[in-house]
Design a protein around this motif. Structure first.
Motif, PDB file in Angstrom:
ATOM      1  N   HIS A 163       0.852  -1.186   0.000  1.00 27.17           N
ATOM      2  CA  HIS A 163       0.000   0.000   0.000  1.00 27.17           C
ATOM      3  C   HIS A 163       0.888   1.237   0.000  1.00 27.17           C
ATOM      4  CE1 HIS A 163      -3.520  -2.467   0.808  1.00 27.17           C
ATOM      5  NE2 HIS A 163      -2.839  -3.056   1.784  1.00 27.17           N
ATOM      6  N   GLN A 185      -3.958   0.103  -1.789  1.00 24.61           N
ATOM      7  CA  GLN A 185      -4.516   1.444  -1.602  1.00 24.61           C
ATOM      8  C   GLN A 185      -3.470   2.512  -1.885  1.00 24.61           C
ATOM      9  OE1 GLN A 185      -6.663   2.546   1.877  1.00 24.61           O
ATOM     10  NE2 GLN A 185      -8.154   0.885   1.723  1.00 24.61           N
ATOM     11  N   ARG A 225      -4.243   0.484  -8.453  1.00 21.22           N
ATOM     12  CA  ARG A 225      -5.460  -0.276  -8.751  1.00 21.22           C
ATOM     13  C   ARG A 225      -5.118  -1.635  -9.351  1.00 21.22           C
ATOM     14  NH1 ARG A 225      -7.728   2.935 -12.449  1.00 21.22           N
ATOM     15  NH2 ARG A 225      -8.742   4.225 -10.859  1.00 21.22           N
ATOM     16  N   ASP A 260      -5.538   6.371   7.952  1.00 14.70           N
ATOM     17  CA  ASP A 260      -5.215   5.686   6.700  1.00 14.70           C
ATOM     18  C   ASP A 260      -4.923   4.210   6.937  1.00 14.70           C
ATOM     19  OD1 ASP A 260      -5.610   7.945   5.181  1.00 14.70           O
ATOM     20  OD2 ASP A 260      -3.494   8.506   5.108  1.00 14.70           O
ATOM     21  N   PRO A 288     -12.149   2.782   1.498  1.00 19.69           N
ATOM     22  CA  PRO A 288     -11.297   3.805   0.892  1.00 19.69           C
ATOM     23  C   PRO A 288     -10.723   4.747   1.947  1.00 19.69           C
ATOM     24  CG  PRO A 288     -13.370   3.591  -0.298  1.00 19.69           C
ATOM     25  CD  PRO A 288     -13.523   2.818   0.967  1.00 19.69           C
ATOM     26  N   ILE A 297      -7.106   0.687   5.497  1.00 19.68           N
ATOM     27  CA  ILE A 297      -6.554  -0.549   4.938  1.00 19.68           C
ATOM     28  C   ILE A 297      -7.065  -1.758   5.717  1.00 19.68           C
ATOM     29  CG2 ILE A 297      -4.415  -1.860   4.599  1.00 19.68           C
ATOM     30  CD1 ILE A 297      -3.019   0.873   4.138  1.00 19.68           C
ATOM     31  N   PRO A 349      -7.984   9.652  -1.047  1.00 19.33           N
ATOM     32  CA  PRO A 349      -7.411   8.671  -1.972  1.00 19.33           C
ATOM     33  C   PRO A 349      -6.654   9.341  -3.111  1.00 19.33           C
ATOM     34  CG  PRO A 349      -9.731   8.967  -2.432  1.00 19.33           C
ATOM     35  CD  PRO A 349      -9.433   9.795  -1.209  1.00 19.33           C
TER      36      PRO A 349
END
Length: 375
Positions: free
Chosen positions: A133, A160, A155, A333, A342, A337, A346
């Motif tokens: 991430h 993330q 993606r 954040d 989200p 995860i 983002p």
């Protein structure tokens, strides 16, 4: 740290792992005690400059859901002090050249990119392709094209991407975001967002801020606060911009902006007047509405963000002294995860700002002509 690691990209030391882990666990602050260790995400900081050293690393000691687990740096001379202070194992230390090997390290879940702007995209791509991430400092990239590539890489690798908009995790700012929809003083008419600081830090960590190739200048560094604030304060996306470069000290600011003034046009005839500067102390977000006004001043400091409204409302400081804001940001954040939802800011949030910055720079180049904002 083995100096041979930095010449051939291969670590020669894998011993004492268990001992190092035990030592690190003993050194963990009490704030972690209420959260099971298995729920704390391992974070590797990429770039060991002042922001990582003075704010992010100390903030990670205050978090409940993540921990400092690794380092990635192009300055090997900094590593010993970091290892001694935070108990980072040799196996969790990487150079920029062998950064990709982080894919083989299960102790690291998140990579936080805290390097000069021109490195944000390539380092995000490396981290994403390694299955980690990514948290990336603002601005997310040099332009919207790079930002789009970062979003796609994350993606495609099912990781993330969160942008380091610490302000969006600050309670007074969250209140302003809600007020954009609630409209307690009626329709928003106009707003002002000013972000700047006077003086110049001449240390090696900050030299890149005078280099256009590395994303230097006030607009990249401070102007993003204005753009983001104008967007979250209205809940709308700007459609056009006019911008002026008002740089005065050309002998210092060669090829980058010292001061940029820009006007954002929003749907509904809302106008945002913004100034960003390395030559003036500026830190105010003011919103005028049909039946009153409200503001935060300062609105983007590391602590002490306070404000008031025309009806007598006071917005008092909420999070305490720095680095509580950064700790709140990283904890939120990390929870995103862990909970599979989200993040608050983002990659798409950063990309919207990059579209605005692209238009600002285009307007400056055109001599203050209005430029439509893509995206």
């Amino acid at each position: 740290m083995d100096p041979n690691r930095w010449s051939n990209g291969i670590s020669r030391r894998r011993v004492l792992q268990s001992l190092a882990l035990v030592g690190a666990a003993v050194a963990l602050p009490k704030a972690f005690a209420a959260t099971p260790p298995a729920r704390r995400l391992g974070v590797a900081l990429v770039g060991l400059g002042g922001y990582s050293r003075d704010l992010l690393a100390p903030a990670l000691q205050l978090t409940r859901h993540c921990r400092l687990a690794g380092l990635v740096t192009g300055s090997p001379e900094k590593v010993p002090a970091w290892q001694e202070k935070y108990g980072i194992r040799d196996a969790n230390v990487y150079s920029y050249d062998d950064f990709h090997r982080i894919a083989d390290n299960p102790e690291i879940d998140v990579v936080y990119v805290v390097t000069p702007n021109h490195l944000h995209m390539p380092q995000t791509l490396i981290a994403a392709n390694a299955g980690k991430h990514v948290w990336c400092e603002k601005p997310m990239a040099m332009d919207a094209r790079e930002g789009g590539a970062m979003i796609k890489a994350c993606r495609d690798n099912r990781v993330q991407l969160a942008i380091g908009y610490r302000i969006q995790h600050e309670p007074n700012t969250r209140r302003f975001i809600d007020m954009a929809a609630e409209r307690p003083f009626g329709r928003i008419v106009q707003l002002r967002a000013d972000a700047g600081w006077f003086g110049w830090r001449q240390g090696a960590d900050d030299a890149w801020r005078l280099d256009p190739a590395r994303g230097g200048g006030a607009m990249y560094d401070m102007g993003v606060y204005c753009v983001n604030a104008a967007r979250y304060s209205t809940g709308l996306e700007p459609v056009a911009v006019r911008a002026w470069d008002e740089t005065a000290r050309r002998e210092i600011f060669r090829g980058v902006d010292e001061t940029t003034r820009f006007t954002l046009e929003f749907p509904g005839d809302i106008v945002a007047e913004c100034v960003t500067s390395f030559g003036r102390n500026l830190n105010t977000l003011h919103i005028d509405c049909e039946r009153g006004w409200y503001e935060l001043s300062p609105f983007q400091s590391y602590d002490g963000n306070v404000g008031r409204a025309s009806d007598g409302t006071r917005f008092s400081a909420q999070l305490g002294e720095k680095p509580r804001m950064q700790a709140e940001q990283m904890d939120q954040d990390a929870l995103a995860i862990l909970e599979g939802r989200p993040p608050r800011a983002p990659g798409e949030e950063g990309l919207r700002d990059m579209h605005v910055l692209d238009a600002v720079f285009a307007s400056v180049r055109s001599g203050n002509q209005p430029v439509r904002i893509a995206g």
